[in-house]
Design an enzyme around this catalytic site. Structure first.
Site, PDB file in Angstrom:
ATOM      1  N   HIS A   1       0.976  -0.954   0.421  1.00 36.46           N
ATOM      2  CA  HIS A   1      -0.274   0.381  -0.328  1.00 36.46           C
ATOM      3  C   HIS A   1       0.915   0.864   0.289  1.00 36.46           C
ATOM      4  CE1 HIS A   1      -3.565  -1.718   0.500  1.00 36.46           C
ATOM      5  NE2 HIS A   1      -3.134  -2.757   1.770  1.00 36.46           N
TER       6      HIS A   1
HETATM    7  O1  RIB Z   1      -5.546   1.252   4.144  1.00 38.29           O
HETATM    8  C1  RIB Z   1      -3.677   0.306   4.012  1.00 38.29           C
HETATM    9  C2  RIB Z   1      -3.808   1.829   4.946  1.00 38.29           C
HETATM   10  O2  RIB Z   1      -3.811   1.753   5.819  1.00 38.29           O
HETATM   11  C3  RIB Z   1      -1.997   1.341   4.852  1.00 38.29           C
HETATM   12  O3  RIB Z   1      -1.840   3.240   5.137  1.00 38.29           O
HETATM   13  C4  RIB Z   1      -2.274   1.079   5.389  1.00 38.29           C
HETATM   14  O4  RIB Z   1      -0.470   1.558   6.880  1.00 38.29           O
HETATM   15  C5  RIB Z   1      -3.108   1.217   6.819  1.00 38.29           C
HETATM   16  O5  RIB Z   1      -2.062   2.306   7.482  1.00 38.29           O
END
Ligand code: RIB
Ligand code: CA
Length: 308
Positions: free
Chosen positions: A237
């Site tokens: 992500h």
């Molecule tokens: O949904 C994914 C996000 O939420 C990423 O930034 C992960 O680290 C959490 O913070």
């Protein structure tokens, strides 16, 4: 020219990879790292940010920020990132956090900056970014671009409607989305294209590298496979947001209108992203649509091998 950059994060296993990618990329002039409560509590995300900055060999100041959202008590995601936020991987502690609060550190940096000169990368709940823009809106003019890992135009990952960062603080995210500056979104649909698999971890390990690369691989190996995607791997992500700053040529995108549901119903935190301009609203964000996954992991490998 390296881009002057602030990263606001909630490390978090994927935040860890994003921070190391940033520190190993000469395209980024990392000026400030701020921590927010998110994946785990602020006390842990701040300690992890400090340790990761030390691991990356950077002297960038690390400052703690909000430990909860604007309108809700803190809600964590340790079930994904483990109690220590890094999947149980223990890093040598970093130096003490710089004094003060993230919102003040960001404002102080922006006040000294030229117009359109600072890139804000938000990879956790947007609370700190929202506080800066609400407290001193005129500083938005110093911001070149705001790059967020947040949201989804389809299914969420913490509720059926909402992605975790957006869900955690939708009010702060709405402040950011309506600030009028260039905003780029890496949503769940984008990050699902950059999947870290056991084979990719093995390839990273095979690059040799030093402690930072080894720690990155150890952290990656702790992340459970994505049930939501039904694959033997997990989406990278937060590093997608940093990779856009480093190598935008790896992505395709389109300008769209986006806003977030700040209601109290089942859609709270849902990012409404109008990909087909059905609402005829003025586009306010650049939505990242595709990423060259092989190029992304090559970029990550190059960055990690630059670190000690
Ligand atoms: O949904 C994914 C996000 O939420 C990423 O930034 C992960 O680290 C959490 O913070
Ligand atoms: Ca994060």
């Amino acid at each position: 020219m390296p881009r002057a950059t602030i990263i606001d994060c909630d490390p978090g296993t994927d935040d860890a990879i994003a921070l190391l990618l940033a520190m190993g990329s000469p395209e980024i002039d990392l000026r400030l790292v701020t921590a927010v409560g998110g994946n785990v509590g602020l006390g842990i995300t701040l300690a992890n940010a400090r340790a990761l900055v030390a691991l990356g060999g950077s002297a960038v100041p690390v400052v703690g920020g909000a430990d909860r959202a604007l309108m809700r008590p803190y809600q964590e995601a340790a079930y994904v990132h483990g109690e220590n936020g890094l999947g149980g991987v223990v890093l040598p502690p970093g130096p003490p956090a710089a004094p003060g609060l993230a919102v003040d550190a960001m404002r102080a940096l922006l006040r000294q900056a030229a117009p359109d000169s600072v890139t804000l990368v938000g990879i956790g709940p947007a609370t700190n970014l929202g506080l800066v823009l609400a407290a001193e809106p005129e500083l938005a003019g110093r911001v070149a671009e705001i790059v967020l890992m947040t949201g989804a135009w389809a299914e969420g990952n913490v509720t059926p409607a909402a992605e975790f960062n957006a869900w955690n603080d939708p009010e702060a995210l709405q402040i950011v989305l309506s600030c009028g500056r260039p905003i780029t979104l890496a949503t769940l649909e984008l990050t699902a294209q950059a999947v870290c698999t056991p084979a990719r971890i093995a390839a990273l390990r095979g690059l040799g590298g030093g402690a930072a690369l080894r720690a990155a691989c150890a952290i990656e190996a702790t992340v459970p496979p994505s049930k939501r995607l039904g694959i033997d791997g997990h989406p990278e992500h937060d590093a997608c947001a940093v990779a856009w700053v480093v190598a935008p040529q790896l992505f395709t995108s389109r300008m769209v209108f986006a806003e977030v549901d700040c209601g109290n119903g089942p859609g709270r935190g849902q990012t409404l992203i109008d990909r087909w301009d059905r609402l005829k609203r003025t586009a306010n964000v650049r939505l990242l649509e595709t990423v060259d996954a092989e190029g992304f992991f090559q970029l990550l490998g190059q960055a990690l091998t630059r670190l000690a």
